[in-house]
Structure formats: C-alpha cells, structure tokens
Motif scaffolding. Structure first.
Motif, short mmCIF file in Angstrom:
data_model
loop_
_atom_site.label_atom_id
_atom_site.label_comp_id
_atom_site.label_asym_id
_atom_site.label_seq_id
_atom_site.Cartn_x
_atom_site.Cartn_y
_atom_site.Cartn_z
N GLU A 94 -1.77 -8.04 1.72
CA GLU A 94 -2.95 -8.21 2.57
C GLU A 94 -2.72 -9.27 3.65
O GLU A 94 -3.14 -9.11 4.79
N MET A 227 -8.92 -6.60 -6.86
CA MET A 227 -8.97 -6.07 -5.51
C MET A 227 -10.32 -6.29 -4.85
O MET A 227 -10.40 -6.56 -3.65
N THR A 230 -10.43 -9.69 -3.51
CA THR A 230 -9.53 -9.77 -2.36
C THR A 230 -10.18 -9.18 -1.11
O THR A 230 -10.09 -9.75 -0.01
N LEU A 231 -10.87 -8.03 -1.26
CA LEU A 231 -11.50 -7.39 -0.11
C LEU A 231 -12.63 -8.24 0.46
O LEU A 231 -12.80 -8.33 1.68
N SER A 288 -0.25 -3.85 3.97
CA SER A 288 -1.53 -3.16 3.88
C SER A 288 -2.12 -2.91 5.26
O SER A 288 -2.10 -3.78 6.14
N ILE A 290 -5.33 -2.13 5.44
CA ILE A 290 -6.76 -2.44 5.27
C ILE A 290 -7.21 -3.57 6.20
O ILE A 290 -8.28 -3.47 6.81
N MET A 294 -10.24 -3.18 8.80
CA MET A 294 -11.38 -4.08 8.64
C MET A 294 -11.62 -4.89 9.92
O MET A 294 -12.77 -5.07 10.35
#
Length: 322
Positions: A94, A227, A230-231, A288, A290, A294
């Motif tokens: 991440e 997770m 983490t998000l 990642s 993500i 995001m």
C-alpha cells in the motif's frame, strides 16, 4: 435519481470495474500477461486527452510563469515528500502504491476543468499538466529508484523508455496533429474523445484490480484480517496529503503575490494526480493500485466541494490576506 446517476456515473463505474476485476481476477489473469495491450490503452487515452489541449492557453501562462512553477514544484517535489512518512503507517504494497501516486503527473482529464469550475486560471493548470506529464519520464524512474528500488522489477532506463513511449509520444503527436490543421476537428469532437478516454481509464481499472487481487492473495491471513484498518488509514492519509498539497499551493501562491484565480489554479494543479499513468506504473511495479484509485476518487470529491464553494462565495471563499 437519474440526474444523480448521470452526474456521478464515472465514479460508480470505477467502483463496478474495480469489483469486477478483483472478484474475477482468476478468470481475467491472462490479461495481465498482455503488456502490449496495457501500453496501447495508455497510449491511446493519453493521445485523446492531449488532442483536446489548447496550446494557446499554455502560452498565456508562460507570460507569468511563477504560479505555474509553484504548481509544478508542488506536484513533483512536495507531494512525494508528504507521502514519505506514510511508510511507517502502511504495509509495503500500500505504501508503494501511494508513493507511486505521489510521483505521477497532474491529471490531463480534470485539473483544468476543476480550475475553471472554481473560477481559477485554467492556463496555469494546463501548463502544470503538460510539464509534469513530460517530466514524468525522469521524475518517476528517479523517485522509484530512490525509495522503491527493492520493489521495482524494471530498471530506471526501462521505465524512462516506456514512459517516453506511452506518455510523452502521444502528447507530442496529439499537439502536432492540432498544429498541422486538426485543431478544429479535435475541438468539435472534444466531448466524444473525453468520453472514449474515460472508457480507456475504466479498462485500466479492471486490469489494476486484477493485479491488486494478486497482491492481496499473497498476503498472510493475519494481514488480510487487518485490511479494513489499512484501508481506513489509507483513506485518511490520502485526504491529508491531497489537502496539504492543495493548501500549500494556495498559500504559497498568495505569499508570492498571485491573484485569486492563480491561487486556485496552483492549489488544484499542484495536488491532482493522473489515474491513467499511475495505474500503469503500479501494475508494472507490482504494488497495490488501491491508493491510486482512492486518491483519484477523493481528489474529485474534495475538489468538487472546494470548487463549488469558491464559485459560490467568490472572493470570500479565499481566506483574507494576513
């Protein structure tokens, strides 16, 4: 209901494409081996975006270069520096993805549009977009080599060559086509080209989510359970970095004596990042995607709110001179 769906269809499509790629990753995994397909999509999308850029607006910003230089400096240098401390708060994949976000250039798709919506000087946003996209062939490989060397599977020279091919070449080609007589055609079909470019971006989101699924599956079971935390942490950090860069842009432009329109442009141009290039680099490095998705989602949401307040409040929306 229909008006809201029409207005936010792209954000909803982003979520749908990510979910499709993530949960159907085993079926779609063969697509990851098609590197030419990914590069081709990026090339075409960058060409379509570059084909609609007006060189006249860029020339206007050259006459007063300081605001553009501030926005370029924030986008290239300040955002990566803001990102560095997050390596102690995020897992490796991440953090790698978020650091890639910080290195990629200003977005071709929305910086000038959001600047215009806020009542800012869109020529500064366009200049920032063009310069950061051209500079990315150096900025990204150097940044990756300095911080993500252990995660990078390709050399700096290979990265430079690839970025020159899929980012710089289509922009140069697009502007050459405008110069040699196709500007009117591009302006006439700008909406169609932008619409098609968005579908190209969505296809890259599918590929990026397939890559992210592979990263998550390699994580340990305990890491998977964390997770959610983490998000949430990632979302807070993304908002903090974007807002910090935005604020630094506005107040540095004010300190330099720039007018309100320039302050808006520096804030938006300095803090926005491009989804298309970021996805390609994140996939290539195996980090990642993500954070890139995001950041893109949150920058559009945050900047839409800020632009609306600036437009509605006029001068009062910008804090008074101190």
């Amino acid at each position: 209901m229909w008006v809201a769906l029409k207005k936010h269809w792209f954000l909803l499509a982003l979520a749908a494409c990510f979910s499709t790629g993530y949960f159907a990753s085993e079926t779609l995994q063969p697509l990851m081996a098609m590197t030419t397909l990914r590069s081709g999509i990026v090339f075409v999308v960058m060409w379509m975006m570059g084909f609609t850029l007006h060189a006249e607006a860029i020339r206007r910003s050259v006459r007063r270069p300081l605001p553009s230089l501030l926005a370029i400096g924030i986008n290239i240098l300040v955002v990566p520096l803001l990102c560095l401390p997050t390596q102690w708060l995020l897992p490796r994949a991440e953090f790698g993805g978020l650091y890639v976000v910080s290195l990629v250039p200003c977005t071709l798709a929305s910086a000038a549009v959001w600047t215009r919506k806020a009542g800012g000087n869109d020529s500064i946003a366009l200049m920032t977009t063009v310069v950061t996209n051209l500079a990315c062939i150096v900025v990204v490989p150097v940044g990756v080599a300095l911080v993500l060397a252990r995660q990078a599977d390709i050399s700096a020279i290979e990265q430079m060559q690839k970025l020159a091919t899929i980012v710089v070449a289509p922009l140069v080609l697009a502007q050459a086509m405008r110069y040699f007589g196709l500007a009117a055609f591009a302006d006439r079909h700008k909406i169609r080209l932008s619409f098609l470019a968005q579908f190209g971006i969505l296809s890259m989101v599918v590929l990026g989510s397939v890559a992210s699924a592979g990263v998550v599956q390699q994580a340990s079971e305990s890491a998977s359970r964390s997770m959610g935390i983490t998000l949430i942490t990632l979302a807070l950090l993304v908002m903090a970095i974007h807002l910090a860069a935005f604020g630094i842009g506005v107040f540095s432009a004010r300190a330099a004596g720039a007018d309100r329109e320039s302050q808006i442009a520096v804030g938006i141009g300095g803090s926005q990042k491009t989804l298309m290039v970021g996805l390609q680099i994140a996939i290539d490095l195996g980090v990642s995607v993500i954070p890139m998705l995001m950041y893109h989602l949150l920058q559009l949401t945050i900047d839409t709110v800020i632009a609306a307040r600036w437009r509605a409040g006029g001068e009062e929306s910008v804090p008074p001179e101190g």
